[in-house]
Design a protein around this motif. Structure first.
Motif, PDB file in Angstrom:
ATOM      1  N   TYR A 149      12.284   7.446  -5.310  1.00 20.18           N
ATOM      2  CA  TYR A 149      12.478   6.445  -6.359  1.00 20.18           C
ATOM      3  C   TYR A 149      13.298   5.260  -5.853  1.00 20.18           C
ATOM      4  N   THR A 150      14.181   5.512  -4.912  1.00 14.98           N
ATOM      5  CA  THR A 150      14.914   4.420  -4.275  1.00 14.98           C
ATOM      6  C   THR A 150      13.951   3.538  -3.487  1.00 14.98           C
ATOM      7  N   ALA A 151      13.004   4.157  -2.786  1.00 13.22           N
ATOM      8  CA  ALA A 151      12.006   3.390  -2.033  1.00 13.22           C
ATOM      9  C   ALA A 151      11.151   2.538  -2.965  1.00 13.22           C
ATOM     10  N   LEU A 152      10.790   3.067  -4.121  1.00 11.75           N
ATOM     11  CA  LEU A 152      10.031   2.272  -5.087  1.00 11.75           C
ATOM     12  C   LEU A 152      10.860   1.103  -5.616  1.00 11.75           C
ATOM     13  N   ALA A 153      12.134   1.356  -5.854  1.00 12.15           N
ATOM     14  CA  ALA A 153      13.005   0.278  -6.331  1.00 12.15           C
ATOM     15  C   ALA A 153      13.141  -0.814  -5.269  1.00 12.15           C
ATOM     16  N   LEU A 154      13.207  -0.420  -4.015  1.00 10.52           N
ATOM     17  CA  LEU A 154      13.302  -1.407  -2.937  1.00 10.52           C
ATOM     18  C   LEU A 154      12.008  -2.205  -2.789  1.00 10.52           C
ATOM     19  N   ALA A 155      10.885  -1.585  -3.095  1.00  8.91           N
ATOM     20  CA  ALA A 155       9.614  -2.311  -3.048  1.00  8.91           C
ATOM     21  C   ALA A 155       9.593  -3.429  -4.082  1.00  8.91           C
ATOM     22  N   MET A 156      10.322  -3.238  -5.163  1.00  9.14           N
ATOM     23  CA  MET A 156      10.398  -4.286  -6.192  1.00  9.14           C
ATOM     24  C   MET A 156      11.255  -5.466  -5.738  1.00  9.14           C
ATOM     25  N   GLN A 157      11.951  -5.316  -4.603  1.00  5.45           N
ATOM     26  CA  GLN A 157      12.789  -6.386  -4.062  1.00  5.45           C
ATOM     27  C   GLN A 157      12.221  -6.932  -2.759  1.00  5.45           C
ATOM     28  N   ASP A 158      10.925  -6.768  -2.550  1.00  2.00           N
ATOM     29  CA  ASP A 158      10.266  -7.206  -1.329  1.00  2.00           C
ATOM     30  C   ASP A 158      10.419  -8.710  -1.145  1.00  2.00           C
ATOM     31  N   THR A 161       0.830  -1.203   0.000  1.00  3.26           N
ATOM     32  CA  THR A 161       0.000   0.000   0.000  1.00  3.26           C
ATOM     33  C   THR A 161       0.863   1.250   0.000  1.00  3.26           C
ATOM     34  N   ALA A 162       1.926   1.244   0.787  1.00  4.90           N
ATOM     35  CA  ALA A 162       2.837   2.395   0.832  1.00  4.90           C
ATOM     36  C   ALA A 162       3.504   2.607  -0.528  1.00  4.90           C
ATOM     37  N   ALA A 163       3.935   1.537  -1.162  1.00  6.77           N
ATOM     38  CA  ALA A 163       4.569   1.663  -2.479  1.00  6.77           C
ATOM     39  C   ALA A 163       3.576   2.163  -3.515  1.00  6.77           C
ATOM     40  N   ARG A 164       2.332   1.682  -3.451  1.00  4.13           N
ATOM     41  CA  ARG A 164       1.302   2.131  -4.377  1.00  4.13           C
ATOM     42  C   ARG A 164       1.025   3.628  -4.207  1.00  4.13           C
ATOM     43  N   CYS A 165       0.965   4.091  -2.960  1.00  2.00           N
ATOM     44  CA  CYS A 165       0.731   5.519  -2.701  1.00  2.00           C
ATOM     45  C   CYS A 165       1.919   6.357  -3.165  1.00  2.00           C
ATOM     46  N   LEU A 166       3.124   5.847  -2.931  1.00  2.00           N
ATOM     47  CA  LEU A 166       4.317   6.564  -3.374  1.00  2.00           C
ATOM     48  C   LEU A 166       4.366   6.641  -4.894  1.00  2.00           C
ATOM     49  N   LEU A 167       3.961   5.593  -5.567  1.00  2.00           N
ATOM     50  CA  LEU A 167       3.911   5.619  -7.028  1.00  2.00           C
ATOM     51  C   LEU A 167       2.893   6.638  -7.520  1.00  2.00           C
ATOM     52  N   HIS A 168       1.762   6.722  -6.846  1.00  2.00           N
ATOM     53  CA  HIS A 168       0.754   7.718  -7.203  1.00  2.00           C
ATOM     54  C   HIS A 168       1.323   9.130  -7.075  1.00  2.00           C
ATOM     55  N   GLU A 182       4.201 -11.735  -3.967  1.00  2.00           N
ATOM     56  CA  GLU A 182       2.975 -11.031  -4.325  1.00  2.00           C
ATOM     57  C   GLU A 182       3.185  -9.526  -4.349  1.00  2.00           C
ATOM     58  N   VAL A 183       3.947  -9.010  -3.393  1.00  2.00           N
ATOM     59  CA  VAL A 183       4.232  -7.575  -3.341  1.00  2.00           C
ATOM     60  C   VAL A 183       5.071  -7.175  -4.547  1.00  2.00           C
ATOM     61  N   ARG A 184       6.111  -7.950  -4.842  1.00  2.00           N
ATOM     62  CA  ARG A 184       6.959  -7.645  -6.003  1.00  2.00           C
ATOM     63  C   ARG A 184       6.138  -7.629  -7.289  1.00  2.00           C
ATOM     64  N   ARG A 185       5.306  -8.646  -7.462  1.00  2.00           N
ATOM     65  CA  ARG A 185       4.496  -8.757  -8.674  1.00  2.00           C
ATOM     66  C   ARG A 185       3.509  -7.598  -8.787  1.00  2.00           C
ATOM     67  N   ASP A 186       2.813  -7.295  -7.695  1.00  2.00           N
ATOM     68  CA  ASP A 186       1.780  -6.263  -7.750  1.00  2.00           C
ATOM     69  C   ASP A 186       2.372  -4.869  -7.908  1.00  2.00           C
ATOM     70  N   VAL A 187       3.510  -4.598  -7.284  1.00  2.00           N
ATOM     71  CA  VAL A 187       4.169  -3.303  -7.480  1.00  2.00           C
ATOM     72  C   VAL A 187       4.644  -3.196  -8.927  1.00  2.00           C
ATOM     73  N   GLY A 188       5.194  -4.271  -9.465  1.00  2.00           N
ATOM     74  CA  GLY A 188       5.605  -4.266 -10.868  1.00  2.00           C
ATOM     75  C   GLY A 188       4.437  -4.029 -11.809  1.00  2.00           C
ATOM     76  N   ASP A 189       3.290  -4.630 -11.495  1.00  2.00           N
ATOM     77  CA  ASP A 189       2.096  -4.396 -12.308  1.00  2.00           C
ATOM     78  C   ASP A 189       1.669  -2.938 -12.252  1.00  2.00           C
ATOM     79  N   LYS A 190       1.730  -2.343 -11.074  1.00  2.00           N
ATOM     80  CA  LYS A 190       1.336  -0.934 -10.935  1.00  2.00           C
ATOM     81  C   LYS A 190       2.315  -0.019 -11.668  1.00  2.00           C
ATOM     82  N   VAL A 191       3.599  -0.334 -11.601  1.00  2.00           N
ATOM     83  CA  VAL A 191       4.594   0.485 -12.301  1.00  2.00           C
ATOM     84  C   VAL A 191       4.376   0.411 -13.802  1.00  2.00           C
TER      85      VAL A 191
END
Length: 71
Positions: A33-42, A12-19, A46-55
């Motif tokens: 942007y570093t925080a978003l990149a780290l979210a991709m390494q969760d 949720t935090a990564a999704r809000c940051l992306l918004h 499921e978190v990695r996949r869903d953040v990648g889908d949102k990006v």
């Protein structure tokens, strides 16, 4: 149980940051942007996949913290 809740919170935090990044790109620093990149390494796939889908501009995301796809 708590680990899944924390994973959902990180998603949720990564999704809000992306918004925010999409709306205020020029105002955000490199730390956002570093925080978003780290979210991709969760640790949770499921978190990695869903953040990648949102990006990439799609995806329904996690549903209720259970890790299942919505809809």
């Amino acid at each position: 149980m708590w680990a899944v809740c924390r994973a959902h919170l990180r998603y949720t935090a990564a999704r809000c940051l992306l918004h925010l990044a999409r709306r205020y790109d020029s105002r955000l620093g490199s730390a956002a942007y570093t925080a978003l990149a780290l979210a991709m390494q969760d640790p949770y796939m499921e978190v990695r996949r869903d953040v990648g889908d949102k990006v990439s501009g799609g995806g329904a995301g996690m549903c209720g913290g259970c890790g299942e796809e919505a809809g």
